[in-house]
Motif scaffolding. Structure first.
Motif, short mmCIF file in Angstrom:
data_model
loop_
_atom_site.label_atom_id
_atom_site.label_comp_id
_atom_site.label_asym_id
_atom_site.label_seq_id
_atom_site.Cartn_x
_atom_site.Cartn_y
_atom_site.Cartn_z
N PRO A 192 -31.50 6.83 -12.76
CA PRO A 192 -32.09 5.66 -12.08
C PRO A 192 -32.82 4.71 -13.02
O PRO A 192 -33.00 3.53 -12.69
N ALA A 193 -33.23 5.19 -14.20
CA ALA A 193 -33.95 4.31 -15.12
C ALA A 193 -33.00 3.49 -15.99
O ALA A 193 -33.46 2.69 -16.80
N LEU A 194 -31.73 3.71 -15.84
CA LEU A 194 -30.76 3.03 -16.70
C LEU A 194 -29.82 2.18 -15.86
O LEU A 194 -29.42 2.57 -14.77
N ASP A 195 -29.49 1.03 -16.38
CA ASP A 195 -28.41 0.25 -15.79
C ASP A 195 -27.71 -0.52 -16.90
O ASP A 195 -28.09 -0.44 -18.07
N ARG A 196 -26.70 -1.26 -16.51
CA ARG A 196 -25.88 -1.97 -17.50
C ARG A 196 -26.71 -2.92 -18.34
O ARG A 196 -26.53 -3.01 -19.56
N GLU A 197 -27.62 -3.65 -17.72
CA GLU A 197 -28.40 -4.64 -18.45
C GLU A 197 -29.31 -3.95 -19.47
O GLU A 197 -29.50 -4.45 -20.58
N PHE A 198 -29.87 -2.81 -19.08
CA PHE A 198 -30.73 -2.08 -20.02
C PHE A 198 -29.90 -1.61 -21.22
O PHE A 198 -30.34 -1.71 -22.37
N LEU A 199 -28.72 -1.09 -20.96
CA LEU A 199 -27.85 -0.67 -22.08
C LEU A 199 -27.53 -1.87 -22.97
O LEU A 199 -27.55 -1.78 -24.20
N PHE A 200 -27.23 -3.00 -22.34
CA PHE A 200 -26.88 -4.20 -23.11
C PHE A 200 -28.04 -4.61 -24.02
O PHE A 200 -27.84 -4.92 -25.20
N GLN A 201 -29.24 -4.60 -23.48
CA GLN A 201 -30.38 -5.11 -24.24
C GLN A 201 -30.92 -4.11 -25.25
O GLN A 201 -31.39 -4.49 -26.32
N ARG A 202 -30.90 -2.81 -24.93
CA ARG A 202 -31.74 -1.87 -25.67
C ARG A 202 -30.99 -0.77 -26.43
O ARG A 202 -31.60 0.02 -27.12
N TRP A 203 -29.71 -0.68 -26.27
CA TRP A 203 -28.98 0.44 -26.88
C TRP A 203 -28.46 0.02 -28.26
O TRP A 203 -27.70 -0.94 -28.37
N PHE A 204 -28.88 0.76 -29.27
CA PHE A 204 -28.41 0.51 -30.63
C PHE A 204 -27.38 1.56 -31.00
O PHE A 204 -27.61 2.76 -30.83
N TYR A 205 -26.25 1.13 -31.49
CA TYR A 205 -25.18 2.06 -31.86
C TYR A 205 -24.44 1.50 -33.07
O TYR A 205 -24.59 0.32 -33.42
N THR A 206 -23.68 2.37 -33.69
CA THR A 206 -22.88 1.98 -34.86
C THR A 206 -21.47 2.54 -34.69
O THR A 206 -21.20 3.29 -33.74
N LEU A 207 -20.62 2.25 -35.65
CA LEU A 207 -19.27 2.82 -35.62
C LEU A 207 -19.31 4.34 -35.57
O LEU A 207 -18.43 4.98 -34.99
N GLY A 208 -20.33 4.93 -36.19
CA GLY A 208 -20.43 6.39 -36.23
C GLY A 208 -20.63 7.02 -34.87
O GLY A 208 -20.34 8.20 -34.68
N ASP A 209 -21.11 6.24 -33.91
CA ASP A 209 -21.24 6.78 -32.55
C ASP A 209 -19.89 6.90 -31.88
O ASP A 209 -19.76 7.61 -30.88
N THR A 210 -18.91 6.18 -32.37
CA THR A 210 -17.59 6.17 -31.73
C THR A 210 -16.65 7.16 -32.42
O THR A 210 -16.96 7.68 -33.49
N ASP A 211 -15.50 7.35 -31.80
CA ASP A 211 -14.48 8.18 -32.46
C ASP A 211 -13.41 7.30 -33.11
O ASP A 211 -12.31 7.77 -33.38
N LEU A 212 -13.75 6.04 -33.37
CA LEU A 212 -12.73 5.11 -33.86
C LEU A 212 -12.58 5.13 -35.37
O LEU A 212 -11.58 4.64 -35.90
N VAL A 213 -13.57 5.66 -36.07
CA VAL A 213 -13.43 5.74 -37.53
C VAL A 213 -13.82 7.15 -38.00
O VAL A 213 -14.59 7.84 -37.34
#
Lengths: 346, 330
Positions: free
Chosen positions: A325-346
């Motif tokens: 309940p504390a998370l929604d799309r807008e929160f992810l958009f604004q506050r989530w930091f990620y890099t390529l290493g978080d993905t399985d693409l590289v």
């Protein structure tokens, strides 16, 4: 080690097909189906090895969940699988799960939209593993290509968090000089002190997946198919920043890849020093450009552009579904930091 | 819905519609300037692409609206209509309560039923605020085309070298608008048809805003490129916002001349920088960045409701050329 979870119950999808979590012994059937599906979509596809599968799903320190649709012969007809991540947030510890390798082993010519085994496996995954309880997956996400996005948004409630662009720079225009007083050490293993650095770095980042030594070692040092290099930037005895570099392909471009980036948001000197190392590393490996995948809301997004990076499109949409309940799309958009290493693409 | 009549706008509804519009949009915005009947007639009666307005009436008064500004679009070899959703509203006294259907949603559904379809408007699109976005996604099949980046030049460039072609200010557009657009259309699989009717209505005859219209003419007097802009706050405060940019692919000298001319105008108007939106797939996206523009995130999502699978949001993301002027943001 946290094993692949297999505690959810089996259920019958039809007279011939059942849905159930992965269990030991399914690996060969999963790999056969995986090869069958992905070789159709990618002419350059190389079949995944059992070693790679075990690394990816069994050895992830944060665990993984796999739900399978199997026919009467034990062949995999559909899979919904996700790699878990522990995420630090003001709300407390959270579990994110990156959906990877989910597929429907469909007859040639049919689309993902009709891929009922994939969708039902996805729905069963949601029922089995997703929710707001501490042990559940609070966010399921992925960098979805158009086919996965169409199916996932219609059938599984994926939301479009961000149209994911990349940052690219000609390595010759980037600063290559190490700032005075800093020392850069390369290694194949995570440098000492990285967990403490991540604790400092994560404080200003909102949401950031854990970068402890176990995860970094698993994700980069023990990867069975690629070689990554850690760059540890120190000023005296203090670790100021850690980067992970690899030369490889992303979004159809062969380039130096900024795979991970661990430093406090406010440490400008370390930011310059680490970026200079990426530029030197790219040039040394013969890459003409350096690519980075970061959220456009991160402070690096604009600063990197001011230092010579350009923004270019990728085929990917950052898609997610929140179950907390504390998370929604807008929160992810604004506050989530990620890099390529978080993905399985590289 | 009981007590409500939901239908297309009819002559005679205008004053009641305007009164409700000014009440709704003025309520939360201290800087709001009431819309005049003349402004309304420009937007909804004089648009050369037609009118798309549905209203809900209660006791003879307009209490809700779902409306759009249509544009003629050339898409994969033929003309169709898209329409930009604007000014949707419900009078506060008639907003949804528990146990009642939403008047907003019902008016919108009637609107889509009337105007949207494979043989009608192919796409309805817009840049909704957060509340309208949530409702639209939940109830009205809004889907995200992209989280919208803006290209922003934070410092105005130095004057360009004299060797560039000269850009002149254009009073009105004529047949040459369409000729220029024809030269660009092959590089856009979907784009609003930029002809004299559209450009004159949108940027010359606008009753409230004044746009600076620059064109580059060749020696024979033919239009080679156009840049239309005005001072506004989009992405950041007080920028010179490029509302339309139309230059054939590869004609970089024309582009440079237009950029230099619009930068001069920006400086003269006291703008802090320049902003534009350009689809990431376009060759102009890296071109602007190479000239110092930064790709900056905005609060906006470009959303669409598509009425044909071939014009779904994924397709639109990679094939639809649109500019700030197709929004009501500048």
């Amino acid at each position: 080690m946290i094993p692949v979870s297999s505690h959810a119950a089996a259920r019958r999808l039809s007279a011939e097909t059942i849905l159930r979590p992965w269990k030991r012994g399914d690996e060969a059937a999963i790999l056969r189906a995986h090869a069958r599906v992905f070789s159709r979509e990618d002419p350059h596809f190389e079949a995944r090895t059992l070693q790679h599968w075990r690394w990816q799903f069994e050895r992830n320190p944060a665990g993984a969940h796999i739900l399978l649709a199997l026919d009467a012969d034990g062949e995999v007809r559909g899979q919904y699988a996700a790699l878990r991540q522990r995420v630090h947030a003001q709300q407390g510890p959270l579990n994110f799960a990156q959906s990877v390798d989910s597929f429907h082993a469909r007859p040639r010519g049919s689309g993902l939209a009709r891929a009922s085994a994939f969708v039902r496996a996805g729905l069963a995954y949601r029922e089995s593993y997703c929710g707001a309880a501490p042990e559940q997956d609070h966010v399921v996400w992925g960098l979805a290509n158009p086919a996965a996005w169409r199916s996932g948004s219609r059938r599984l409630g994926y939301e479009h968090v961000r149209t994911q662009d990349l940052l690219s720079a000609d390595v010759e225009v980037l600063p290559q000089q190490q700032p005075a007083g800093f020392e850069l050490q390369e290694s194949e293993l995570p440098p000492a002190g990285v967990a403490e650095l991540q604790a400092r770095a994560g404080a200003g980042r909102g949401l950031r997946a854990e970068r402890d030594e176990a995860w970094l070692r698993w994700r980069f040092s023990e990867h069975p198919g690629a070689r990554y290099v850690f760059g540890a930037l120190r000023e005296g005895a203090q670790l100021r920043g850690v980067g992970v570099y690899r030369h490889g392909e992303f979004a159809g471009r062969s380039a130096g890849l900024l795979c991970d980036w661990i430093l406090p948001d406010t440490d400008q000197a370390a930011r310059f020093g680490l970026l200079a190392w990426f530029a030197r590393r790219s040039r040394a490996s013969g890459a003409r450009e350096l690519l980075a995948l970061l959220p456009d809301t991160a402070s690096e997004w604009l600063q990197f552009q001011r230092m010579g990076f350009c923004v270019a499109p990728t085929p990917y949409v950052l898609a997610a579904r929140c179950f907390h309940p504390a998370l929604d799309r807008e929160f992810l958009f604004q506050r989530w930091f990620y890099t390529l290493g978080d993905t399985d693409l590289v | 819905m009981d007590g409500y009549e939901i239908r297309a706008l009819r002559p005679g509804d205008e004053l009641s519609l305007l009164q409700t519009f000014n009440q709704v949009f003025g309520a939360d915005d201290p800087g709001f300037q009431p819309r005049t009947l003349e402004q309304w007639r420009w937007a909804f009666e004089r648009n050369p692409a037609g009118q798309r307005v549905f209203v809900a009436l209660h006791a003879g008064e307009v209490v809700a609206q779902y409306a759009a500004l249509p544009v003629r679009v050339w898409i994969d070899g033929g003309p169709r209509h898209f329409a930009q959703i604007v000014d949707s509203m419900v009078h506060p006294a008639h907003r949804a309560r528990a146990q009642r259907q939403s008047l907003f949603v019902e008016t919108a559904r009637a609107f889509f039923e009337c105007y949207g379809g494979a043989q009608k408007d192919l796409v309805h699109f817009g840049w909704p605020n957060a509340r309208a976005l949530r409702l639209g996604e939940r109830e009205l099949h809004y889907d995200t085309v992209r989280t919208q980046l803006a290209l922003v030049l934070e410092a105005l460039p130095a004057p360009a070298p004299a060797a560039l072609p000269e850009a002149v200010e254009l009073e009105r557009f004529d047949l040459q608008a369409k000729w220029l657009w024809d030269r660009c259309a092959d590089s856009h699989r979907a784009s609003t048809i930029r002809d004299a009717d559209y450009w004159n209505w949108r940027f010359v005859d606008h009753p409230r805003q004044r746009y600076t219209r620059h064109g580059v003419l060749d020696a024979a007097g033919f239009l080679r490129g156009v840049c239309i802009a005005r001072r506004a706050s989009f992405a950041q405060q007080d920028l010179w916002c490029i509302a339309d940019w139309l230059v054939p692919p590869g004609e970089t000298q024309v582009g440079l001349a237009l950029l230099a001319a619009t930068a001069r105008a920006a400086r003269a108007q006291g703008a802090r920088g320049i902003a534009a939106i350009v689809p990431e797939w376009s060759a102009w996206f890296p071109w602007f960045q190479a000239r110092g523009f930064l790709a900056v995130p905005t609060a906006y999502r470009t959303i669409a409701r598509s009425f044909h699978p071939r014009a779904g949001v994924d397709w639109l993301r990679w094939n639809w050329w649109y500019q700030l002027g197709e929004s009501d943001l500048v």
